[in-house]
Design a protein around this motif. Structure first.
Motif, PDB file in Angstrom:
ATOM      1  N   PHE A  68      26.834   8.321  53.036  1.00 48.62           N
ATOM      2  CA  PHE A  68      28.167   8.866  53.254  1.00 48.62           C
ATOM      3  C   PHE A  68      28.106  10.348  53.582  1.00 48.62           C
ATOM      4  CE2 PHE A  68      29.192   5.553  49.967  1.00 48.62           C
ATOM      5  CZ  PHE A  68      29.811   4.687  50.844  1.00 48.62           C
ATOM      6  N   TRP A 111      31.067  13.676  54.255  1.00 47.81           N
ATOM      7  CA  TRP A 111      32.472  14.057  54.077  1.00 47.81           C
ATOM      8  C   TRP A 111      32.796  15.095  55.134  1.00 47.81           C
ATOM      9  CZ3 TRP A 111      36.469  12.382  51.177  1.00 47.81           C
ATOM     10  CH2 TRP A 111      37.545  13.234  50.914  1.00 47.81           C
ATOM     11  N   ASN A 162      30.927   6.605  56.821  1.00 48.78           N
ATOM     12  CA  ASN A 162      29.729   5.836  56.483  1.00 48.78           C
ATOM     13  C   ASN A 162      28.813   5.869  57.697  1.00 48.78           C
ATOM     14  OD1 ASN A 162      27.885   3.687  56.286  1.00 48.78           O
ATOM     15  ND2 ASN A 162      29.269   2.476  55.006  1.00 48.78           N
ATOM     16  N   ASN A 220      29.514   9.460  46.224  1.00 49.68           N
ATOM     17  CA  ASN A 220      30.510   8.824  47.068  1.00 49.68           C
ATOM     18  C   ASN A 220      31.856   9.423  46.687  1.00 49.68           C
ATOM     19  OD1 ASN A 220      32.332   7.099  48.262  1.00 49.68           O
ATOM     20  ND2 ASN A 220      31.434   5.221  47.459  1.00 49.68           N
ATOM     21  N   PRO A 221      32.543  10.164  47.559  1.00 44.49           N
ATOM     22  CA  PRO A 221      32.401  10.231  49.019  1.00 44.49           C
ATOM     23  C   PRO A 221      31.661  11.454  49.577  1.00 44.49           C
ATOM     24  CG  PRO A 221      34.503  11.151  48.393  1.00 44.49           C
ATOM     25  CD  PRO A 221      33.823  10.754  47.115  1.00 44.49           C
ATOM     26  N   ARG A 249      35.923  10.345  54.471  1.00 44.31           N
ATOM     27  CA  ARG A 249      34.542   9.901  54.299  1.00 44.31           C
ATOM     28  C   ARG A 249      34.095   9.098  55.506  1.00 44.31           C
ATOM     29  NH1 ARG A 249      33.399   5.241  50.037  1.00 44.31           N
ATOM     30  NH2 ARG A 249      34.039   4.064  51.888  1.00 44.31           N
TER      31      ARG A 249
END
Lengths: 474, 474
Positions: free
Chosen positions: A402, A404, A446, A253-254, A444
């Protein structure tokens, strides 16, 4: 040409032409066999050939889906290149602001760190909760303070054991989510003023923890394929004598990056060489799309230097606030810190999870969850390709929820965040994940929270907002 | 002499002669009326006269009980006299050791900080848990992070309102027990290296918090009747410029002392004069034996300087880990700290308590709990008188479940703790509650956890062990 090869070639052409899109499901074996007048086993052979060639992927129970193919998608972002220097962190206000924006239920929560709560077996968990509390022995309210309920500790250790990683039950501690585990571990190995190595970009909880404890950050280059750059790490260690390293080994994450096993092994050796503790945040390890759970760095740690942290919040029971730490040689300190900060995780949550894990339903749930997340990943990558400029770069995570997305350098993701939120779409701007305050073109997304339809609409909207997010400098 | 007076005199003589002992129940009105051939109303008049003279006390639902009388009991300990100086704290090992000893279920837990888990409505709470989780809206797993579930926040604020204290719902935050609330509040108002004023003796969680955050302690004299000495506090403030004060206003742990209302008012004024935040630990406020809940200092705080912390762990739901902070002008910082340390309290616990409080059963439960605790207090004070030397001193708490027993100066309570634990009895030695490491003759007894019978045996045993606990110096 034999029939199965002909069928495979035909389907491959459809995929290459974009008629069958990434994430889409191939016709079922039975359907295809009927329509083509081929035997089911011939169709299956064709599908397996497509799988071997990387065109499709078999998903547990839900058939074959068209794969993402690297050449169809925007390039991966390149590794970050932060200065190897220490930084005072002060990001709490920005983080609070982004989290607050997500409390509005009308916002498409692509900026959220949470998975979609509808994907979890909340009804089954609630049964476990009722069952275990009905037969509660009152003395457990006193006995199950740190390190936690013995039944739950056993189940957690057992799960690692069955996955081939040995954990000593004695080093385990049940915590209020991984967040508490991470914070306690960090505190156990640092003193105010110390420097700590983190990833660039890194999860903002890590930045908050450093800020709160008066620690300085050393951001180290992190690559979407390899994770933290171990050479840069070694330079940082030699130059700044940090007290610890903090990173996410699996589905970071991310970025969504997965550190290869060989790098994990090298990292474990590097830790021994420098006698340096590692705080390993592994809350996404169970959400792999491949064949096996990727090992944590902890699996290669013979020296007790890895403080490994996990959680049920992302893979089973959001809101129950149950995580754990396996803190190696620091486990006694971590346990004492918990006795003085929160005493223990909530007993109802502990007992419910111990009961649920005993029923053996966890793996079935996980298979379904992974399949949904994988489909949503594919659909979102597809949206990137369809709606975003060709000079964008995007990670292609093999697990977690996630990704990017990196805009060209003259964009500022914070401007995009602000413009999008006004239109009911949340993203997590890049500067949330950096100790420094520079404008950042990456952000980022989701893909695990919104539905595929919601995400598609939101991604289309985001793309229309790109012009307003060009940074002032450009 | 009129009949009721004659009866009252006769009973008073029995009490003074020790035939009727403190804590013992007077015969029921009906019984007494039948045996004496008097009307029930005459007996009632006699009992009321005894109550007015301080010989007995009416207890809700369970009749009249013989009072403790100050002149029958050992003297109160005098106020502590610590040097007004700053101290580095390092007590975690000792605290961990004492807590660990209590995990053995065969030990009489007079050293415990927990109440007897059998005194709580665990079955009713479990019903609330099942009910609220069955109808759970999955989005609550995301929505009810800090500051917490809105229904529970409303119930907490409503309770203060009904007791005559106004709290702004906006400043409230649900936490993982009061322990998390206290720690977050302390962190919100201090930086490492700061000095913080605490009571002498003070609850060890406070010492642990200071140790963890790298804060120095200034111990200020605390009196069993008056609580913290406000003159000494003012000297400490002028001399050491502390960042905050931390104290327990109601039924202090470990003394059991109750700060009078006038002192609370003065303290609130003093805080304004010095613009100094107060962390108020009020987890025992609901466990009063008098007629009304004693107000917290927060009730007199017009400047938003009091960070008031409460909990359900001691009065309703041990193990659920639900507490709260009302942090005045610091509430935003405290909430941000929680977002970065634990995210929120466990959702099942939050929802269960919101549901339980809505049923209105809390007050009924509390009346019963207070009555049991009061009887156990009386019985333990009685044991002190019967078994311990006349030169012991003991506090006479008007609520909560701790008392402080002070041996003459040449005793060391830590020696007594060690000897007693070998015999299956736990006490909390005085040095747990002091920043300095000197031997201390006083120790804390939990009268709320063991049954009256267990406590009597344990107290008798403790008394026989006194000779081994004379300190090396004597």
């Amino acid at each position: 040409m034999v029939q199965y090869k002909a069928l495979a070639n035909e389907l491959a052409q459809l995929i290459e032409a974009g008629e069958l899109r990434p994430g889409e499901r191939l016709p079922s074996l039975r359907d295809c066999s009927r329509r083509r007048a081929l035997s089911v086993s011939t169709v299956l052979k064709a599908y397996h050939l497509l799988e071997a060639r990387g065109f499709v992927q078999a998903t547990q129970r839900s058939g074959f889906h068209v794969n993402i193919r690297a050449d169809q998608y925007p390039q991966l972002p390149s590794s970050s290149q932060p200065d190897i220097d220490t930084v005072q962190v002060g990001k709490s206000d920005l983080i609070g602001q982004v989290l607050h924006g997500l409390k509005n239920q009308n916002v498409v929560p692509m900026g959220s760190a949470f998975p979609d709560p509808a994907l979890f077996p909340l009804a089954r968990l609630s049964q476990s909760l009722s069952r275990s509390m009905r037969k509660l022995d009152p003395s457990r309210t006193v006995m199950d303070i740190a390190p936690g309920n013995p039944g739950l500790l056993r189940q957690i250790a057992l799960r690692y054991h069955l996955q081939g990683f040995e954990l000593d039950t004695d080093e385990l501690l049940v915590t209020n989510g991984a967040m508490e585990a991470l914070n306690l571990c960090l505190q156990a190995v640092t003193r105010p003023g110390d420097a700590v190595v983190i990833e660039s970009p890194s999860f903002y909880v890590c930045l908050q923890a450093l800020e709160r404890l008066g620690l300085r950050a050393i951001e180290v280059a992190t690559d979407p394929r390899q994770g933290m750059d171990l050479e840069a790490l070694e330079v940082a260690i030699t130059r700044h004598r940090p007290a610890a390293v903090w990173l996410m080994s699996n589905f970071q994450n991310p970025l969504g990056s997965l550190m290869p096993e060989s790098c994990k092994r090298s990292l474990a050796e590097l830790l021994v060489r420098h006698q340096l503790p590692l705080i390993e945040d592994d809350v996404y390890g169970e959400l792999y799309f491949g064949k096996r759970r990727p090992p944590p760095v902890k699996a290669f740690d013979k020296a007790g230097l890895v403080l490994h942290c996990g959680s049920f919040s992302k893979c089973l029971a959001p809101g129950y606030r149950i995580g754990w730490a396996a803190a190696g040689r620091f486990s006694r300190q971590v346990q004492q810190l918990q006795l003085g900060t929160s005493l223990s995780a909530a007993l109802p949550s502990q007992l419910a999870l111990a009961d649920y894990l005993e029923t053996g339903a966890f793996d079935t749930h996980l298979r379904g969850l992974r399949a949904v997340l994988q489909r949503r990943r594919d659909a979102m990558l597809d949206c990137v390709q369809r709606f975003f400029p060709a000079d964008c770069r995007v990670t292609q995570p093999q697990g977690g929820y996630f990704l990017w997305l990196e805009l060209p350098a003259h964009y500022d993701s914070y401007q995009l965040y602000k413009a999008a939120l006004k239109q009911g779409v949340s993203i997590a701007p890049g500067n949330l994940f950096a100790a420094r305050d520079d404008a950042m073109p990456g952000f980022r997304l989701n893909y695990g929270h919104p539905s595929i339809e919601e995400a598609e609409r939101a991604m289309q909207l985001l793309a229309t907002l790109l012009p307003v997010s060009k940074s002032a400098a450009s």
